[in-house]
Design a protein around this motif. Structure first.
Motif, PDB file in Angstrom:
ATOM      1  N   ALA A 112      50.160  44.501  43.617  1.00  0.00           N
ATOM      2  CA  ALA A 112      50.870  45.058  42.464  1.00  0.00           C
ATOM      3  C   ALA A 112      51.428  43.995  41.528  1.00  0.00           C
ATOM      4  N   SER A 113      51.800  42.842  42.054  1.00  0.00           N
ATOM      5  CA  SER A 113      52.356  41.793  41.195  1.00  0.00           C
ATOM      6  C   SER A 113      51.345  41.323  40.154  1.00  0.00           C
ATOM      7  N   LEU A 114      50.063  41.506  40.431  1.00  0.00           N
ATOM      8  CA  LEU A 114      49.003  41.153  39.487  1.00  0.00           C
ATOM      9  C   LEU A 114      48.511  42.364  38.701  1.00  0.00           C
ATOM     10  N   THR A 115      48.300  43.461  39.391  1.00  0.00           N
ATOM     11  CA  THR A 115      47.651  44.611  38.760  1.00  0.00           C
ATOM     12  C   THR A 115      48.599  45.449  37.918  1.00  0.00           C
ATOM     13  N   ASN A 116      49.906  45.306  38.123  1.00  0.00           N
ATOM     14  CA  ASN A 116      50.856  46.096  37.327  1.00  0.00           C
ATOM     15  C   ASN A 116      50.995  45.593  35.896  1.00  0.00           C
ATOM     16  N   ASN A 117      50.532  44.396  35.648  1.00  0.00           N
ATOM     17  CA  ASN A 117      50.537  43.857  34.288  1.00  0.00           C
ATOM     18  C   ASN A 117      49.195  44.189  33.648  1.00  0.00           C
ATOM     19  N   PRO A 118      49.145  45.121  32.680  1.00  0.00           N
ATOM     20  CA  PRO A 118      47.865  45.569  32.123  1.00  0.00           C
ATOM     21  C   PRO A 118      47.025  44.432  31.537  1.00  0.00           C
ATOM     22  N   THR A 119      47.662  43.467  30.903  1.00  0.00           N
ATOM     23  CA  THR A 119      46.917  42.361  30.304  1.00  0.00           C
ATOM     24  C   THR A 119      46.256  41.505  31.369  1.00  0.00           C
ATOM     25  N   VAL A 120      47.013  41.187  32.414  1.00  0.00           N
ATOM     26  CA  VAL A 120      46.470  40.391  33.515  1.00  0.00           C
ATOM     27  C   VAL A 120      45.374  41.166  34.232  1.00  0.00           C
ATOM     28  N   ALA A 121      45.627  42.449  34.504  1.00  0.00           N
ATOM     29  CA  ALA A 121      44.646  43.271  35.215  1.00  0.00           C
ATOM     30  C   ALA A 121      43.337  43.359  34.444  1.00  0.00           C
TER      31      ALA A 121
ATOM     32  N   ALA B 116      39.733  41.972  35.604  1.00  0.00           N
ATOM     33  CA  ALA B 116      38.638  42.942  35.676  1.00  0.00           C
ATOM     34  C   ALA B 116      37.409  42.447  34.922  1.00  0.00           C
ATOM     35  N   ASN B 117      37.632  41.822  33.764  1.00  0.00           N
ATOM     36  CA  ASN B 117      36.520  41.371  32.929  1.00  0.00           C
ATOM     37  C   ASN B 117      35.805  40.139  33.475  1.00  0.00           C
ATOM     38  N   LEU B 118      36.327  39.557  34.534  1.00  0.00           N
ATOM     39  CA  LEU B 118      35.631  38.457  35.204  1.00  0.00           C
ATOM     40  C   LEU B 118      34.508  38.964  36.103  1.00  0.00           C
ATOM     41  N   HIS B 119      34.458  40.264  36.321  1.00  0.00           N
ATOM     42  CA  HIS B 119      33.465  40.866  37.209  1.00  0.00           C
ATOM     43  C   HIS B 119      32.297  41.426  36.398  1.00  0.00           C
ATOM     44  N   PRO B 120      31.059  41.257  36.851  1.00  0.00           N
ATOM     45  CA  PRO B 120      29.925  41.878  36.167  1.00  0.00           C
ATOM     46  C   PRO B 120      30.073  43.389  36.034  1.00  0.00           C
ATOM     47  N   ILE B 121      30.655  44.034  37.038  1.00  0.00           N
ATOM     48  CA  ILE B 121      31.087  45.426  36.884  1.00  0.00           C
ATOM     49  C   ILE B 121      32.563  45.335  36.535  1.00  0.00           C
ATOM     50  N   PRO B 122      32.928  45.462  35.262  1.00  0.00           N
ATOM     51  CA  PRO B 122      34.236  45.015  34.782  1.00  0.00           C
ATOM     52  C   PRO B 122      35.395  45.962  35.068  1.00  0.00           C
ATOM     53  N   ARG B 123      35.748  46.039  36.316  1.00  0.00           N
ATOM     54  CA  ARG B 123      36.940  46.778  36.709  1.00  0.00           C
ATOM     55  C   ARG B 123      37.456  46.172  38.003  1.00  0.00           C
TER      56      ARG B 123
ATOM     57  N   HIS C 140      30.494  41.560  50.895  1.00  0.00           N
ATOM     58  CA  HIS C 140      31.307  41.495  49.693  1.00  0.00           C
ATOM     59  C   HIS C 140      31.342  42.835  48.966  1.00  0.00           C
ATOM     60  N   VAL C 141      32.538  43.306  48.678  1.00  0.00           N
ATOM     61  CA  VAL C 141      32.722  44.453  47.784  1.00  0.00           C
ATOM     62  C   VAL C 141      33.559  43.908  46.643  1.00  0.00           C
ATOM     63  N   ASP C 142      32.882  43.464  45.591  1.00  0.00           N
ATOM     64  CA  ASP C 142      33.573  42.613  44.613  1.00  0.00           C
ATOM     65  C   ASP C 142      33.052  42.741  43.189  1.00  0.00           C
ATOM     66  N   GLY C 143      32.384  43.859  42.888  1.00  0.00           N
ATOM     67  CA  GLY C 143      31.866  44.040  41.533  1.00  0.00           C
ATOM     68  C   GLY C 143      30.885  42.973  41.107  1.00  0.00           C
ATOM     69  N   GLY C 144      30.281  42.284  42.078  1.00  0.00           N
ATOM     70  CA  GLY C 144      29.297  41.244  41.784  1.00  0.00           C
ATOM     71  C   GLY C 144      29.882  39.863  41.558  1.00  0.00           C
ATOM     72  N   ARG C 145      31.196  39.726  41.690  1.00  0.00           N
ATOM     73  CA  ARG C 145      31.826  38.468  41.292  1.00  0.00           C
ATOM     74  C   ARG C 145      31.406  37.274  42.155  1.00  0.00           C
ATOM     75  N   SER C 146      31.086  37.508  43.415  1.00  0.00           N
ATOM     76  CA  SER C 146      30.756  36.387  44.291  1.00  0.00           C
ATOM     77  C   SER C 146      29.377  35.799  44.018  1.00  0.00           C
ATOM     78  N   THR C 147      28.509  36.555  43.358  1.00  0.00           N
ATOM     79  CA  THR C 147      27.138  36.070  43.160  1.00  0.00           C
ATOM     80  C   THR C 147      26.635  36.111  41.726  1.00  0.00           C
ATOM     81  N   LEU C 148      27.343  36.816  40.850  1.00  0.00           N
ATOM     82  CA  LEU C 148      26.870  36.985  39.482  1.00  0.00           C
ATOM     83  C   LEU C 148      27.925  36.486  38.496  1.00  0.00           C
ATOM     84  N   ARG C 149      27.514  36.319  37.276  1.00  0.00           N
ATOM     85  CA  ARG C 149      28.439  35.981  36.196  1.00  0.00           C
ATOM     86  C   ARG C 149      28.309  37.019  35.090  1.00  0.00           C
ATOM     87  N   PRO C 150      29.425  37.448  34.499  1.00  0.00           N
ATOM     88  CA  PRO C 150      29.334  38.431  33.418  1.00  0.00           C
ATOM     89  C   PRO C 150      28.504  37.903  32.254  1.00  0.00           C
ATOM     90  N   LYS C 151      27.932  38.803  31.492  1.00  0.00           N
ATOM     91  CA  LYS C 151      27.175  38.412  30.304  1.00  0.00           C
ATOM     92  C   LYS C 151      28.097  37.820  29.242  1.00  0.00           C
TER      93      LYS C 151
END
Length: 240
Positions: A180-189, A193-200, A228-239
């Motif tokens: 919550a200390s990270l996700t409760n801040n909408p800007t940080v969250a 989220a946008n660091l993940h190929p599936i951006p959430r 890994h359940v990580d929106g692709g972050r461990s193996t992919l890079r967002p476009k």
């Protein structure tokens, strides 16, 4: 009745796993520190429970005994998020993170093994982190602790085969009370989220779905894996 023992049973992911198992008609035994929260949740799904702290070694034998002799699954869904640069980390930080994430997982498995091995097919699910295999700033203590979970998973999968399967789930940041200390801040969250190929961000149910699969006979030929359940972050890079 076949029972799954869930450490972290009052946390977001532990509760999500317990709910899914309950919906499948399975019995769960919950372990957690927050007695009031644990009791209230256990009542909603008809679970039994043990209240205690995983840094107290006597908890594990107690929880295993109270879970009963029909134990077929063990989930250690306990973790910490201790993000500090190396210069600010103390020996107490390192010891606490290691005790909660790694030693607790080992002691939970040690206590449960004599009961699990009596069943024809049992499953253990640990929790690692994407940070155990990728480098992130200010993650030194938690990365070390979760990397130890990876090693424990492999060692126990070899030791417990063929009758007990052992796997670990390595999520990216998941929207649970622990984070919550990270996700409760909408800007940080949103930025994370946008660091993940599936951006959430992940949800507790994203993780619970895989945990329940690993506990089931549908994964009967799967052991010694860090999944890994990580929106692709461990193996992919967002476009872009």
């Amino acid at each position: 009745m076949a029972t799954t023992l869930i450490y972290g049973g009052s946390g977001g992911i532990g509760q999500a796993i317990a709910k899914r198992l309950h919906q499948q008609g399975q019995h769960v035994h919950l372990v957690g520190r927050d007695a009031e929260k644990l009791a209230a949740f256990a009542q909603t799904i008809g679970a039994s429970y043990t209240c205690g702290d995983v840094t107290h070694p006597e908890l594990f034998a107690q929880a295993t005994a109270e879970a009963g002799e029909q134990l077929t699954g063990l989930v250690y869904a306990v973790g910490s998020i201790n993000l500090k640069p190396l210069r600010r980390l103390t020996i107490e930080d390192f010891q606490q993170d290691y005790a909660v994430n790694s030693i607790g997982a080992a002691l939970a498995a040690q206590a449960a093994f004599p009961v699990l091995k009596k069943n024809s097919s049992a499953s253990v699910v640990f929790f690692s982190s994407i940070a155990s295999q990728q480098g992130f700033s200010s993650h030194a203590s938690i990365s070390m602790a979760k990397a130890a979970v990876n090693g424990l998973t492999l060692a126990l999968a070899a030791e417990f085969a063929p009758h007990i399967r052992v796997n670990a789930i390595a999520p990216s940041l998941t929207a649970t009370p622990l984070a919550a200390s990270l996700t409760n801040n909408p800007t940080v969250a949103e930025a994370i989220a946008n660091l993940h190929p599936i951006p959430r961000l992940g949800t507790a149910d994203d993780i619970a779905a895989l945990a329940c699969f690993l506990l089931s006979s549908d994964s009967s030929w799967l052991t010694g894996q860090i999944l890994h359940v990580d929106g692709g972050r461990s193996t992919l890079r967002p476009k872009g």
